[in-house]
Design an enzyme around this catalytic site. Structure first.
Site, mmCIF file in Angstrom:
data_model
loop_
_atom_site.group_PDB
_atom_site.id
_atom_site.type_symbol
_atom_site.label_atom_id
_atom_site.label_comp_id
_atom_site.label_asym_id
_atom_site.label_seq_id
_atom_site.Cartn_x
_atom_site.Cartn_y
_atom_site.Cartn_z
ATOM 1 C CE LYS A 24 -2.771 3.209 0.692
ATOM 2 N NZ LYS A 24 -4.038 3.604 0.127
ATOM 3 C CB CYS A 43 -3.492 9.176 0.412
ATOM 4 S SG CYS A 43 -5.147 8.920 1.011
HETATM 5 N N1 SAJ Z 1 -1.578 15.362 -8.663
HETATM 6 C C1 SAJ Z 1 -0.537 16.141 -9.270
HETATM 7 N N2 SAJ Z 1 -0.129 15.560 -10.711
HETATM 8 C C2 SAJ Z 1 -0.554 14.411 -11.168
HETATM 9 C C3 SAJ Z 1 -1.718 13.786 -10.544
HETATM 10 C C4 SAJ Z 1 -1.916 14.145 -9.095
HETATM 11 O O1 SAJ Z 1 -0.121 17.108 -8.961
HETATM 12 O O2 SAJ Z 1 -0.412 14.033 -12.284
HETATM 13 C C5 SAJ Z 1 -1.841 15.895 -7.258
HETATM 14 C C6 SAJ Z 1 -3.162 15.881 -7.177
HETATM 15 O O3 SAJ Z 1 -3.736 17.314 -7.635
HETATM 16 C C7 SAJ Z 1 -3.406 15.557 -5.506
HETATM 17 C C8 SAJ Z 1 -2.205 14.626 -5.278
HETATM 18 O O4 SAJ Z 1 -1.316 14.716 -6.362
HETATM 19 O O5 SAJ Z 1 -2.913 17.030 -4.984
HETATM 20 C C9 SAJ Z 1 -2.817 13.445 -5.272
HETATM 21 O O6 SAJ Z 1 -3.913 13.078 -5.956
HETATM 22 P P1 SAJ Z 1 -4.281 11.660 -6.573
HETATM 23 O O7 SAJ Z 1 -5.380 11.817 -7.212
HETATM 24 O O8 SAJ Z 1 -3.012 11.131 -7.287
HETATM 25 O O9 SAJ Z 1 -4.433 10.803 -5.673
HETATM 26 P P2 SAJ Z 1 -5.334 10.758 -4.059
HETATM 27 O O10 SAJ Z 1 -4.416 11.216 -3.066
HETATM 28 O O11 SAJ Z 1 -6.432 11.451 -4.345
HETATM 29 O O12 SAJ Z 1 -5.566 8.979 -4.033
HETATM 30 C C10 SAJ Z 1 -4.459 8.202 -3.824
HETATM 31 C C11 SAJ Z 1 -4.437 7.019 -4.894
HETATM 32 N N3 SAJ Z 1 -3.311 6.194 -4.882
HETATM 33 C C12 SAJ Z 1 -2.744 5.867 -6.241
HETATM 34 O O13 SAJ Z 1 -3.125 6.492 -7.133
HETATM 35 C C13 SAJ Z 1 -1.509 5.121 -6.217
HETATM 36 C C14 SAJ Z 1 -5.672 6.153 -4.411
HETATM 37 O O14 SAJ Z 1 -5.771 5.330 -5.098
HETATM 38 C C15 SAJ Z 1 -5.520 5.620 -2.867
HETATM 39 O O15 SAJ Z 1 -6.532 4.986 -2.613
HETATM 40 C C16 SAJ Z 1 -5.475 6.899 -2.055
HETATM 41 O O16 SAJ Z 1 -4.189 7.932 -2.508
HETATM 42 C C17 SAJ Z 1 -5.332 6.826 -0.751
HETATM 43 O O17 SAJ Z 1 -6.250 6.737 0.155
HETATM 44 O O18 SAJ Z 1 -4.208 6.259 -0.194
#
Ligand code: SAJ
Length: 417
Positions: free
Chosen positions: A214, A268
């Site tokens: 995880k 996360c």
């Molecule tokens: N972000 C960027 N650039 C990107 C992608 C995301 O700057 O290309 C930023 C987003 O704006 C945000 C942050 O990263 O601020 C995180 O967003 P996210 O959509 O990547 O992830 P979370 O935090 O919403 O959810 C993640 C997910 N993990 C993965 O994709 C590996 C989700 O599947 C998990 O269940 C969740 O963390 C968790 O609860 O751990």
């Protein structure tokens, strides 16, 4: 035939993961009690009201409550299975704060009679599930727990949540699940619960591998976002457009660079990699650096915005987006919010207009700043000299470009290129 669970479940913690999990089980005919220490959450859920916005959750919750399969309680009742889904924040030294997990485990321990399965869903450093087993054993010397040799009276396993906010109700059904047991029997007993609603594959393993997997998932994403953010720093320095560079590089069949932005938020990805650094500080160099790069981005964006203000005598700034990512209402650990706060602090006389379709009030952290207020998106842009795009909400994506004519635009998400 794989075993399917039919008993009762208590879900401890009705947050972003616990509540949807409770609803999933209840809507599939399982008798579920949702437990939370916050009386407002217990009350809201009992009325069938979702305490936060998540697509498709509200309707499913109403159905679960109406069918009387989902009950709520402020205390942990007896159940055949327990799912612990409480927060695991990190301390100032980046180690995990397991106090909520411990309290939950101890409350569960009081209710055990023998034969139950206890599942930890909270994201946790390797070894935590075994620790849960020990905490329970400390409270219940009359029961045999699986970390000890011999036949266990109560089973303990880890099944980390891995759903994406904004797609929780879909991904909870379709994603594969990793289930790590302290013993193989613990894993099998826990898997039987998730088979009730999970259509993905359920991969059985040991508890520590599940815990680490995880953390690795989120560290993988963090490192990849950090790569994009580092490219944005380099491109700025070299006078290049990072979006164009990434667009071109991504035309290679084995390259898929993520998007730079104002930083990484949420509870996360911005937190979990630290658990790996905490567990292995000397070896986790790349993971640590990625965290530092992503954490440095809000300050960089704020400084760039402040520089753009220098050319105006009394500038008005429109900040579009406050949430931690697109199309959610969650402002926890939001880099956009950090950027606004840094600007407000540095330029107390500048008028800052906030617009976000998912946020109705000025968030608490910005309450002290007199010149910061919420506006409708179009009005904020119309009144602004400088428009800072901070979150890629669909509503902002579809804005007519003509509204931006004559404005200084700082598009941190590459939305309007
Ligand atoms: N972000 C960027 N650039 C990107 C992608 C995301 O700057 O290309 C930023 C987003 O704006 C945000 C942050 O990263 O601020 C995180 O967003 P996210 O959509 O990547 O992830 P979370 O935090 O919403 O959810 C993640 C997910 N993990 C993965 O994709 C590996 C989700 O599947 C998990 O269940 C969740 O963390 C968790 O609860 O751990």
């Amino acid at each position: 035939m794989a075993e399917l669970f039919t008993g009762s479940v208590a879900v401890v913690g009705l947050g972003y993961i616990g509540l949807p999990t409770a609803v999933m089980l209840a809507t599939r005919g399982i008798d579920v009690t949702g437990v939370d220490i916050d009386p407002r959450i217990v009350h809201a859920v009992a009325q069938g009201e979702a305490p936060f916005a998540e697509p498709d959750l509200a309707a499913a919750l109403r159905g679960a409550v109406a069918s009387k399969m989902l009950h709520t309680s402020a205390t942990v009742p007896h159940a055949d299975a327990y799912i612990i889904a409480v927060p695991t924040p990190f301390n100032a030294d980046h180690t995990a704060d397991l106090s909520y997990v411990r309290t939950a485990a101890e409350q569960v321990a009081e209710q055990l009679r023998g034969g139950e399965i206890v599942v930890l869903e909270s994201t946790s450093p390797p070894g935590t599930t075994e620790q849960v087993s020990r905490w329970i054993a400390d409270r219940r010397p009359d029961l045999h727990l699986p970390h000890d040799e011999g036949l266990a009276d109560v089973h303990v396993a880890h099944c980390p949540e891995r759903v994406l906010p904004g797609r929780i109700m879909v991904e909870m059904v379709t994603n594969d699940r990793v289930v790590g047991g302290i013993t193989p029997t613990s894993a099998e007993r826990a898997a039987a619960i998730y088979r009730v609603f999970c259509q993905g594959e359920i991969c059985l393993t040991d508890a520590s591998s599940a815990e680490m997997a995880k953390l690795v998932e989120n560290a993988y994403r963090d490192v990849n976002i950090a790569f994009a953010n580092e490219l944005s720093y380099i491109s700025d320095e070299l006078g290049l457009d990072v979006w164009e560079v990434i667009r071109l590089a991504n035309r290679h069949p084995r390259v898929d660079i993520l998007n730079p932005g104002p930083g990484v938020g949420g509870h996360c990805i911005a937190a979990d990699p630290w658990f790996i650094v905490g567990a292995s500080p000397d070896s986790a160099k790349l993971i640590r650096t990625a965290r530092e790069i992503n954490d440095s981005k809000p300050n960089y964006v704020a400084q760039q915005a402040i520089e753009k203000c220098a050319r105006f005598r009394e500038p008005t700034i429109a900040c579009l987006g406050l949430t931690f990512k697109a199309n959610v209402d969650d402002i926890r650990e939001s880099p956009a919010l950090q950027v606004v706060e840094l600007i407000a602090k540095a330029l107390p006389d500048v008028e800052i207009l906030l617009a976000d379709p998912f946020v109705t009030e000025v968030p608490d952290t910005l309450q002290g700043y007199e010149r910061v207020r919420m506006e409708r998106c179009r009005d904020a842009i119309a009144a602004a000299d400088i428009v800072i795009e901070l979150v890629d909400h669909d509503q902002f994506r579809s804005l007519s470009r003509s509204l931006l004519a004559g404005k200084v635009v700082y598009d941190t998400r590459g939305l309007w290129r």
